[in-house]
Write an enzyme that holds these catalytic residues in place. Structure first.
Site, short mmCIF file in Angstrom:
data_model
loop_
_atom_site.label_atom_id
_atom_site.label_comp_id
_atom_site.label_asym_id
_atom_site.label_seq_id
_atom_site.Cartn_x
_atom_site.Cartn_y
_atom_site.Cartn_z
N ASN A 185 -3.80 29.14 -41.48
CA ASN A 185 -5.24 28.92 -41.68
C ASN A 185 -5.71 29.41 -43.06
OD1 ASN A 185 -5.11 31.68 -41.42
ND2 ASN A 185 -6.42 31.81 -39.60
N ASP A 235 -0.46 45.14 -45.14
CA ASP A 235 -1.19 45.26 -43.88
C ASP A 235 -0.32 45.84 -42.77
OD1 ASP A 235 0.47 43.07 -43.66
OD2 ASP A 235 -1.13 41.61 -43.50
N GLU A 252 -8.82 37.00 -42.81
CA GLU A 252 -8.94 35.76 -42.04
C GLU A 252 -10.13 34.94 -42.54
OE1 GLU A 252 -6.76 34.77 -39.99
OE2 GLU A 252 -6.28 36.20 -38.40
N HIS A 293 -5.04 32.41 -44.34
CA HIS A 293 -5.24 33.86 -44.49
C HIS A 293 -4.17 34.46 -45.42
CE1 HIS A 293 -2.57 34.65 -40.76
NE2 HIS A 293 -2.05 35.43 -41.67
C1 GLP Z 1 1.01 37.48 -41.10
C2 GLP Z 1 0.88 38.44 -42.29
C3 GLP Z 1 0.70 37.71 -43.60
C4 GLP Z 1 1.69 36.56 -43.68
C5 GLP Z 1 1.42 35.56 -42.59
C6 GLP Z 1 2.37 34.39 -42.60
O1 GLP Z 1 -0.16 37.28 -40.38
N1 GLP Z 1 -0.16 39.39 -42.13
O2 GLP Z 1 0.85 38.61 -44.67
O3 GLP Z 1 1.58 35.93 -44.94
O4 GLP Z 1 1.50 36.20 -41.33
O5 GLP Z 1 3.53 34.67 -41.89
P1 GLP Z 1 4.81 33.79 -41.88
O6 GLP Z 1 5.48 34.00 -43.20
O7 GLP Z 1 5.64 34.32 -40.74
O8 GLP Z 1 4.39 32.39 -41.68
#
Ligand code: GLP
Length: 240
Positions: free
Chosen positions: A136, A67, A143, A138
């Site tokens: 959450n 993404d 989402e 995702h």
């Molecule tokens: C972002 C990314 C996800 C990732 C998530 C968790 O929103 N788009 O791919 O898994 O955050 O991030 P973190 O590893 O910093 O908790």
């Protein structure tokens, strides 16, 4: 779904890197799906060490990132382009022609998304998809919602995700409110999936995945429908 519980973040990162290395060694020209976020940084560090000490070779590997924020310039330090360069690509022997990341500045978003899915298909699909998980539930930027998109698409981020990701920006109002992301089909059609979770703020979302129920309100729960998923958790994320 397989579940590996590690003592802490370091052990989770090492376990993940060892599994990735094994897959790359078995298929040096594999197609690898890559995540951003703070969770995979330790795993990337371990992989970088392996490349630098000559035990791992990325020269034939093709990557597709999950993404990117939208709109954002690749040169913006908060972009996922920039993140990947800093945390991984600048330090390994990857062929830049084989790196794919959605363009956060594209003018025609629909076309960019359709072309990205087509490019993944042209490469024969993703062999190994690496994932993190949002607080959450995702995955990538899919989402929680009543309906999830199958294909790569533009998405509005939830207030929780904007708030969660604000730690990377100077203030919350600088966090883009939209993103382009692989959809659920794009993720679930990977041949193998490894998902990492660390910290107690992930424990609720992780526990919901292991109830045996699937709900679009926790996109990660859809992984239960895939035949080859490994969850690598630290004790805090596995706590519930
Ligand atoms: C972002 C990314 C996800 C990732 C998530 C968790 O929103 N788009 O791919 O898994 O955050 O991030 P973190 O590893 O910093 O908790």
């Amino acid at each position: 779904m397989q579940k590996l519980i590690c003592k802490d973040y370091e052990e989770m990162s090492r376990t993940a890197a060892d599994l990735v290395a094994k897959e790359v060694q078995a298929k040096p020209d594999m197609v690898l799906g890559l995540p951003t976020g703070s969770t995979p940084v330790g795993m990337y560090r371990q992989l970088i060490s392996m490349v630098q000490n000559g035990t791992l070779d990325f020269s034939q590997v093709t990557t597709f990132n999950l993404d990117e924020y939208y709109p954002i310039d690749a040169s913006n330090p908060q972009s996922y382009h920039y993140f990947m360069d800093e945390n991984f690509f600048n330090h390994i022997n990857i062929d830049r022609q084989r790196v794919h990341i959605l363009d956060g500045r594209c003018e025609d978003v629909q076309q960019e998304c359709a072309q990205y899915d087509a490019r993944i298909r042209d490469f024969g699909g993703i062999d190994l998809q690496l994932l993190g998980i949002g607080g959450n539930g995702h995955i990538a930027f899919n989402e929680p919602d009543d309906f999830l998109d199958a294909n790569t698409h533009l998405v509005s981020l939830t207030a929780q995700t904007v708030q969660d990701n604000a730690r990377f920006f100077e203030s919350e109002d600088q966090v883009p409110t939209q993103a382009v992301t692989l959809g659920m089909q794009g993720i679930l059609s990977a041949k193998k999936i490894i998902i990492l979770a660390s910290g107690k703020n992930k424990a609720k979302a992780v526990s919901e995945v292991f109830t045996g129920k699937i709900t679009t309100q926790n996109p990660a729960s859809l992984l239960a429908a895939h035949r080859d998923v490994i969850f690598i958790l630290d004790e805090a994320a596995a706590g519930l």
